[in-house]
Scaffold this motif. Structure first.
Motif, short mmCIF file in Angstrom:
data_model
loop_
_atom_site.label_atom_id
_atom_site.label_comp_id
_atom_site.label_asym_id
_atom_site.label_seq_id
_atom_site.Cartn_x
_atom_site.Cartn_y
_atom_site.Cartn_z
N PRO A 16 0.80 -1.23 0.00
CA PRO A 16 0.00 0.00 0.00
C PRO A 16 0.83 1.27 0.00
O PRO A 16 0.43 2.27 -0.62
N ALA A 17 1.97 1.26 0.65
CA ALA A 17 2.79 2.47 0.71
C ALA A 17 3.27 2.90 -0.67
O ALA A 17 3.53 4.09 -0.89
N ILE A 18 3.36 1.95 -1.60
CA ILE A 18 3.84 2.28 -2.95
C ILE A 18 2.69 2.61 -3.88
O ILE A 18 2.67 3.67 -4.52
N TRP A 19 1.67 1.72 -3.97
CA TRP A 19 0.64 1.95 -4.98
C TRP A 19 -0.24 3.15 -4.65
O TRP A 19 -0.77 3.80 -5.57
N THR A 20 -0.42 3.46 -3.36
CA THR A 20 -1.23 4.63 -3.03
C THR A 20 -0.52 5.94 -3.40
O THR A 20 -1.18 6.99 -3.52
N ALA A 21 0.80 5.88 -3.58
CA ALA A 21 1.54 7.08 -3.97
C ALA A 21 1.49 7.34 -5.47
O ALA A 21 1.91 8.41 -5.93
N LEU A 22 0.99 6.38 -6.23
CA LEU A 22 0.89 6.56 -7.68
C LEU A 22 -0.22 7.55 -8.00
O LEU A 22 -1.28 7.55 -7.36
N PRO A 23 -0.03 8.39 -9.02
CA PRO A 23 -1.06 9.38 -9.38
C PRO A 23 -2.37 8.71 -9.78
O PRO A 23 -2.39 7.66 -10.43
N GLY A 24 -3.48 9.32 -9.37
CA GLY A 24 -4.79 8.87 -9.79
C GLY A 24 -5.37 7.74 -8.96
O GLY A 24 -6.48 7.28 -9.25
N ARG A 25 -4.67 7.31 -7.89
CA ARG A 25 -5.18 6.18 -7.10
C ARG A 25 -6.04 6.64 -5.92
O ARG A 25 -6.48 5.82 -5.12
N GLU A 26 -6.29 7.94 -5.81
CA GLU A 26 -7.07 8.44 -4.68
C GLU A 26 -8.46 7.82 -4.64
O GLU A 26 -8.99 7.51 -3.56
N LEU A 27 -9.08 7.64 -5.80
CA LEU A 27 -10.42 7.06 -5.86
C LEU A 27 -10.42 5.64 -5.31
O LEU A 27 -11.32 5.25 -4.56
N VAL A 28 -9.41 4.85 -5.66
CA VAL A 28 -9.33 3.47 -5.17
C VAL A 28 -9.15 3.46 -3.65
O VAL A 28 -9.78 2.66 -2.94
N VAL A 29 -8.30 4.36 -3.15
CA VAL A 29 -8.10 4.45 -1.71
C VAL A 29 -9.41 4.81 -1.00
O VAL A 29 -9.77 4.21 0.03
N ASP A 30 -10.14 5.76 -1.57
CA ASP A 30 -11.41 6.18 -0.97
C ASP A 30 -12.42 5.03 -0.93
O ASP A 30 -13.17 4.89 0.05
#
Length: 465
Positions: free
Chosen positions: A90-104
């Motif tokens: 999670p520390a890596i893929w959440t830092a990728l651009p555009g992943r905010e929606l997936v995190v939410d």
């Protein structure tokens, strides 16, 4: 022992050439649509896997030694979707651009963030990775074939084109619910031939025009035979034009205008062998061939005047109003938001749904960007841009060598023709990709692989030792 060696050599040649030809026939029969839910893929995918294993086992090592640059490019194309499927913490893929929606989504549902790959649509990425098996296996088999065998592949493609063109004609004059349509989601009522998409049928038929020129240039025979083949080849090329018109494709119509000068660039006078004889019979046959084609052309043009929306769309429709162009600003915004790694190979549909503005909502199904360069940037990011640039540079170099051949290449008449035919097909497909996605269709991807094999095969055979 010599006899055994020659027999094994003939067997290997048979496996190379006719294995590729059989694979071409199967892919054009079952691979006219790139949709992942096609029932034909249940058979085509296992065939592709078997062909790839066989091709790598028999010809993988020679391909790597003799065509190092192309081998590296092929490997890179495979590695991109493979890397997109590797799970990341999670520390890596959440830092990728555009992943905010997936995190939410995970947080709103009270779920801990799991390991996720770069791809935001892993199943589609896996499908894209598996789809590469077919063109790579065709490429390996075609590259390893001899010059006469590669010419045979061209003739097979022309034969497939004739079948697809005539099938499209029957579809255009028949019922939209005719069983002649092979795919569940298709352009019913239009001339799609062996494809699901009328644009892909038109692009394929336009690619046949330079191939007819190359086929005629490779002919050798008696004078009367050459004259007859000239007449029939010219008639076949002219006959393609109304077949392209009835597809209703603006892309195909424009590509046809580009294919004609490319055909003239390829053409070389056929070789006449044997003594000259009285040509009266050949003239009669030529006149008969032109008369038959003239009558067919008259009928087809009459049909085209009623059933050729390509012309009316080109003249009357506002191209800027087409969804593929009006959606471009949205696609470019999504591309910028997801840089530098993109959303994942094959993830276009769900990503477009996220960014789709309200004023572009319509019943039309927007399954691709209809601009493969933009879609690659959106889903693959900067690595995709780099792959496009490398492939474009390699094609440019091949085109320059074809335009200004070396002494060895100029002396090899057949190799120069095959080289120019391959360049012509890839140039047409590259231009078509600006407004469509032809190479995402398995059969056209196989055509592109064979065209690549013509190029690298001709350059290898004329390379200074």
């Amino acid at each position: 022992m010599v006899f055994i060696s020659e027999a094994s050599g003939r067997q290997a040649a048979f496996q190379r050439a006719y294995g590729a030809i059989v694979l071409l026939l199967l892919v054009f029969l079952m691979g006219g649509s790139g949709r992942a839910d096609n029932a034909s893929f249940l058979l085509l995918r296992p065939i592709s896997a078997f062909a790839l294993v066989f091709a790598l086992w028999k010809y993988g090592a020679p391909f790597w030694r003799q065509h190092r640059s192309l081998a590296y490019l092929t490997l890179a194309v495979v590695l991109v979707p493979a890397i997109h499927l590797v799970p990341l913490p999670p520390a890596i893929w959440t830092a990728l651009p555009g992943r905010e929606l997936v995190v939410d989504v995970f947080r709103e549902n009270g779920m801990a963030l799991p390991w996720q790959p770069i791809s935001m649509e892993p199943l589609s990425t896996l499908n894209a990775l598996l789809s590469l098996m077919l063109p790579i296996s065709v490429l390996l088999l075609a590259v390893s074939a001899s010059r006469p065998q590669q010419a045979d592949m061209m003739r097979v493609i022309l034969l497939i084109g004739a079948v697809s063109g005539l099938l499209g004609l029957l579809q255009a004059i028949g019922s939209p619910t005719s069983p002649l349509y092979f795919y569940r989601i298709t352009n019913n009522g239009m001339a799609v031939g062996l494809f699901a998409n009328r644009n892909h049928q038109a692009i394929f038929l336009a690619c046949l025009i330079p191939l007819i020129s190359a086929h005629l240039s490779l002919i050798s025979g008696r004078n009367e035979t050459v004259r007859l083949l000239k007449a029939s080849s010219a008639a076949a090329a002219i006959f393609l034009i109304p077949l392209i018109l009835v597809t209703g494709s603006r892309t195909g119509l424009l590509l046809t205008l580009l294919a004609i000068p490319l055909s003239l660039w390829i053409y070389r006078e056929p070789v006449v062998v044997g003594r000259r004889i009285d040509l009266s019979s050949a003239r009669r046959l030529s006149l008969f061939a032109y008369s038959v084609v003239g009558l067919l052309m008259l009928g087809l043009l009459t049909l085209a005047s009623f059933r050729a929306p390509a012309v009316s769309r080109l003249l009357a429709s506002d191209a800027a109003g087409d969804l593929r162009w009006t959606a471009l600003p949205t696609l470019l915004k999504a591309t910028g938001d997801l840089m530098p790694f993109g959303s994942g190979v094959g993830s276009f549909v769900p990503i477009y749904k996220v960014y789709e503005p309200r004023d572009l909502l319509s019943p039309n199904y927007f399954n691709h960007a209809h601009n493969d360069y933009v879609e690659v940037l959106l889903t693959v990011g900067l690595p995709g841009a780099l792959l496009i640039l490398v492939a474009g540079f390699m094609l440019f170099r091949a085109a320059m060598r074809a335009a200004k051949p070396s002494a060895a290449l100029a002396a090899s008449r057949e190799d120069l023709i095959l080289l120019r035919a391959g360049v012509a097909v890839l140039v047409l497909l590259a231009i078509a990709s600006v407004g469509d996605y032809p190479l995402r269709t398995p059969s056209i991807a196989a055509l592109g692989a064979v065209a690549t094999a013509w190029i690298v095969g001709a350059l290898r055979r004329t390379r200074p030792q």
